[in-house]
Design a protein around this motif. Sequence first.
Motif, PDB file in Angstrom:
ATOM      1  N   ASP A 213       0.847  -1.364   0.040  1.00 20.47           N
ATOM      2  CA  ASP A 213      -0.066  -0.041   0.140  1.00 20.47           C
ATOM      3  C   ASP A 213       0.696   1.249   0.029  1.00 20.47           C
ATOM      4  OD1 ASP A 213      -2.392  -1.672   0.277  1.00 20.47           O
ATOM      5  OD2 ASP A 213      -2.370  -1.265   2.269  1.00 20.47           O
ATOM      6  N   THR A 214       0.730   2.191  -1.015  1.00 19.70           N
ATOM      7  CA  THR A 214       1.203   3.275  -0.850  1.00 19.70           C
ATOM      8  C   THR A 214       0.428   4.480  -1.291  1.00 19.70           C
ATOM      9  OG1 THR A 214       1.666   3.228  -3.405  1.00 19.70           O
ATOM     10  CG2 THR A 214       3.385   2.274  -1.805  1.00 19.70           C
ATOM     11  N   GLU A 215       0.720   5.647  -0.857  1.00 20.60           N
ATOM     12  CA  GLU A 215       0.153   6.721  -1.152  1.00 20.60           C
ATOM     13  C   GLU A 215       0.900   7.736  -2.423  1.00 20.60           C
ATOM     14  OE1 GLU A 215      -2.661   8.563   0.126  1.00 20.60           O
ATOM     15  OE2 GLU A 215      -3.085   6.717   0.951  1.00 20.60           O
ATOM     16  N   LYS A 216       0.118   8.409  -3.235  1.00 21.54           N
ATOM     17  CA  LYS A 216       0.797   9.125  -4.198  1.00 21.54           C
ATOM     18  C   LYS A 216       1.013  10.485  -3.848  1.00 21.54           C
ATOM     19  CE  LYS A 216       0.384  10.454  -8.963  1.00 21.54           C
ATOM     20  NZ  LYS A 216      -0.493  10.318 -10.317  1.00 21.54           N
ATOM     21  N   VAL A 217       2.260  11.184  -4.012  1.00 20.33           N
ATOM     22  CA  VAL A 217       2.723  12.358  -3.379  1.00 20.33           C
ATOM     23  C   VAL A 217       3.275  12.908  -4.821  1.00 20.33           C
ATOM     24  CG1 VAL A 217       4.486  13.826  -2.172  1.00 20.33           C
ATOM     25  CG2 VAL A 217       3.452  11.407  -1.331  1.00 20.33           C
ATOM     26  N   THR A 218       2.660  14.287  -5.062  1.00 17.50           N
ATOM     27  CA  THR A 218       3.293  14.941  -6.277  1.00 17.50           C
ATOM     28  C   THR A 218       4.348  15.981  -5.825  1.00 17.50           C
ATOM     29  OG1 THR A 218       1.294  14.795  -7.184  1.00 17.50           O
ATOM     30  CG2 THR A 218       2.376  16.653  -8.202  1.00 17.50           C
ATOM     31  N   ILE A 219       5.418  16.304  -6.432  1.00 17.92           N
ATOM     32  CA  ILE A 219       6.404  17.229  -6.007  1.00 17.92           C
ATOM     33  C   ILE A 219       6.885  18.071  -7.218  1.00 17.92           C
ATOM     34  CG2 ILE A 219       7.320  15.910  -4.117  1.00 17.92           C
ATOM     35  CD1 ILE A 219       9.833  15.215  -5.895  1.00 17.92           C
ATOM     36  N   ASN A 220       7.175  19.074  -7.163  1.00 17.69           N
ATOM     37  CA  ASN A 220       7.776  20.033  -8.045  1.00 17.69           C
ATOM     38  C   ASN A 220       9.334  20.103  -7.857  1.00 17.69           C
ATOM     39  OD1 ASN A 220       5.223  20.803  -9.325  1.00 17.69           O
ATOM     40  ND2 ASN A 220       4.736  21.973  -7.646  1.00 17.69           N
ATOM     41  N   LEU A 221      10.111  19.957  -9.008  1.00 11.35           N
ATOM     42  CA  LEU A 221      11.399  20.271  -9.059  1.00 11.35           C
ATOM     43  C   LEU A 221      11.970  21.005 -10.095  1.00 11.35           C
ATOM     44  CD1 LEU A 221      12.378  16.194  -8.876  1.00 11.35           C
ATOM     45  CD2 LEU A 221      12.573  17.859  -6.984  1.00 11.35           C
ATOM     46  N   GLY A 222      12.855  21.654  -9.730  1.00 15.16           N
ATOM     47  CA  GLY A 222      13.370  22.584 -10.722  1.00 15.16           C
ATOM     48  C   GLY A 222      14.189  21.603 -12.029  1.00 15.16           C
ATOM     49  N   HIS A 223      14.377  22.542 -13.027  1.00 21.87           N
ATOM     50  CA  HIS A 223      14.863  21.511 -14.280  1.00 21.87           C
ATOM     51  C   HIS A 223      16.451  21.129 -14.048  1.00 21.87           C
ATOM     52  CE1 HIS A 223      11.549  23.289 -16.399  1.00 21.87           C
ATOM     53  NE2 HIS A 223      11.692  24.607 -16.050  1.00 21.87           N
ATOM     54  N   VAL A 224      16.923  21.854 -13.349  1.00 19.08           N
ATOM     55  CA  VAL A 224      18.373  21.432 -13.065  1.00 19.08           C
ATOM     56  C   VAL A 224      18.455  19.948 -12.303  1.00 19.08           C
ATOM     57  CG1 VAL A 224      20.685  21.808 -12.175  1.00 19.08           C
ATOM     58  CG2 VAL A 224      19.322  23.525 -13.497  1.00 19.08           C
ATOM     59  N   ASP A 225      17.549  20.143 -11.276  1.00 20.11           N
ATOM     60  CA  ASP A 225      17.750  19.014 -10.091  1.00 20.11           C
ATOM     61  C   ASP A 225      16.866  17.657 -10.955  1.00 20.11           C
ATOM     62  OD1 ASP A 225      18.611  20.180  -8.004  1.00 20.11           O
ATOM     63  OD2 ASP A 225      16.763  20.853  -7.247  1.00 20.11           O
ATOM     64  N   LEU A 226      16.212  18.186 -11.851  1.00 20.64           N
ATOM     65  CA  LEU A 226      15.256  16.982 -12.516  1.00 20.64           C
ATOM     66  C   LEU A 226      16.473  16.278 -13.626  1.00 20.64           C
ATOM     67  CD1 LEU A 226      12.761  15.171 -13.092  1.00 20.64           C
ATOM     68  CD2 LEU A 226      11.979  16.949 -14.537  1.00 20.64           C
ATOM     69  N   GLY A 227      17.215  17.231 -14.204  1.00 21.59           N
ATOM     70  CA  GLY A 227      18.348  16.727 -15.147  1.00 21.59           C
ATOM     71  C   GLY A 227      19.423  15.954 -14.448  1.00 21.59           C
ATOM     72  N   ARG A 228      19.607  16.359 -13.327  1.00 28.98           N
ATOM     73  CA  ARG A 228      20.754  15.292 -12.351  1.00 28.98           C
ATOM     74  C   ARG A 228      20.045  14.014 -12.072  1.00 28.98           C
ATOM     75  NH1 ARG A 228      22.549  19.704  -7.914  1.00 28.98           N
ATOM     76  NH2 ARG A 228      23.847  17.900  -7.481  1.00 28.98           N
ATOM     77  N   ILE A 229      18.699  14.071 -11.892  1.00 25.41           N
ATOM     78  CA  ILE A 229      18.140  12.705 -11.310  1.00 25.41           C
ATOM     79  C   ILE A 229      18.117  12.083 -12.725  1.00 25.41           C
ATOM     80  CG2 ILE A 229      16.076  11.687 -10.911  1.00 25.41           C
ATOM     81  CD1 ILE A 229      15.432  14.054  -8.842  1.00 25.41           C
ATOM     82  N   ASP A 230      17.578  12.584 -13.845  1.00 23.43           N
ATOM     83  CA  ASP A 230      17.780  11.593 -15.238  1.00 23.43           C
ATOM     84  C   ASP A 230      19.005  11.115 -15.524  1.00 23.43           C
ATOM     85  OD1 ASP A 230      15.137  12.151 -15.245  1.00 23.43           O
ATOM     86  OD2 ASP A 230      15.057  13.842 -16.864  1.00 23.43           O
ATOM     87  N   LEU A 231      20.050  12.087 -15.259  1.00 24.88           N
ATOM     88  CA  LEU A 231      21.680  11.811 -15.521  1.00 24.88           C
ATOM     89  C   LEU A 231      21.752  10.399 -14.773  1.00 24.88           C
ATOM     90  CD1 LEU A 231      24.318  12.090 -17.067  1.00 24.88           C
ATOM     91  CD2 LEU A 231      24.901  13.809 -15.047  1.00 24.88           C
ATOM     92  N   LEU A 232      21.626  10.535 -13.393  1.00 19.82           N
ATOM     93  CA  LEU A 232      21.811   9.166 -12.659  1.00 19.82           C
ATOM     94  C   LEU A 232      20.868   8.081 -13.002  1.00 19.82           C
ATOM     95  CD1 LEU A 232      21.824  11.033  -9.100  1.00 19.82           C
ATOM     96  CD2 LEU A 232      23.832   9.919 -10.421  1.00 19.82           C
ATOM     97  N   VAL A 233      19.847   8.055 -13.574  1.00 16.87           N
ATOM     98  CA  VAL A 233      19.134   7.123 -13.983  1.00 16.87           C
ATOM     99  C   VAL A 233      19.510   6.606 -15.318  1.00 16.87           C
ATOM    100  CG1 VAL A 233      16.845   6.591 -15.069  1.00 16.87           C
ATOM    101  CG2 VAL A 233      16.886   7.823 -12.923  1.00 16.87           C
ATOM    102  N   ARG A 234      20.010   7.517 -16.132  1.00 14.58           N
ATOM    103  CA  ARG A 234      20.977   6.966 -17.488  1.00 14.58           C
ATOM    104  C   ARG A 234      22.070   6.181 -17.184  1.00 14.58           C
ATOM    105  NH1 ARG A 234      22.509  11.396 -21.859  1.00 14.58           N
ATOM    106  NH2 ARG A 234      20.577  11.778 -21.842  1.00 14.58           N
ATOM    107  N   GLU A 235      22.708   6.621 -16.238  1.00 17.89           N
ATOM    108  CA  GLU A 235      24.026   6.021 -15.696  1.00 17.89           C
ATOM    109  C   GLU A 235      23.682   4.785 -15.029  1.00 17.89           C
ATOM    110  OE1 GLU A 235      27.103   7.066 -16.762  1.00 17.89           O
ATOM    111  OE2 GLU A 235      26.181   8.441 -18.095  1.00 17.89           O
TER     112      GLU A 235
END
Length: 138
Positions: A13-35
Amino acid sequence: MPKIHRLPEKHADTEKVTINLGHVDLGRIDLLVREGFYSNRTDFIRSAIRNQLISEARAVDQSVARHRFELGLFDVTRADLETLRDAGEVLHLRVVGLARIAGDVSVDLAQDTIGSLNVLGSLQAPKDVKAALADRIT
């Protein structure tokens, strides 16, 4: 009396949480995912939240104790509430985690036996019971 259970670190069981992130932070996350460090954005965010909660565990534990919260899963059954009603007692529920009021709890029984609900996390209860207790939920 209602039953208290510790929640496992990972459960279905989980709850959905929505967050807003800046473009740079999101890009850094995407980079870690890609790597290959994380399988996806959600995996990264869950990991970051768990790590932060671990680092703040002492403060959480102290706050739970200070405010007399129950930590984990707190189930309230019709039988629990009938026992309280028969004893002339009222439940004041304070939970960090998940509080569940059983589907067979009537509005009248809930109103007669639940004095207050303070849930940090999630409250699952029949819609009519939630509506009837709305003024007691903080």
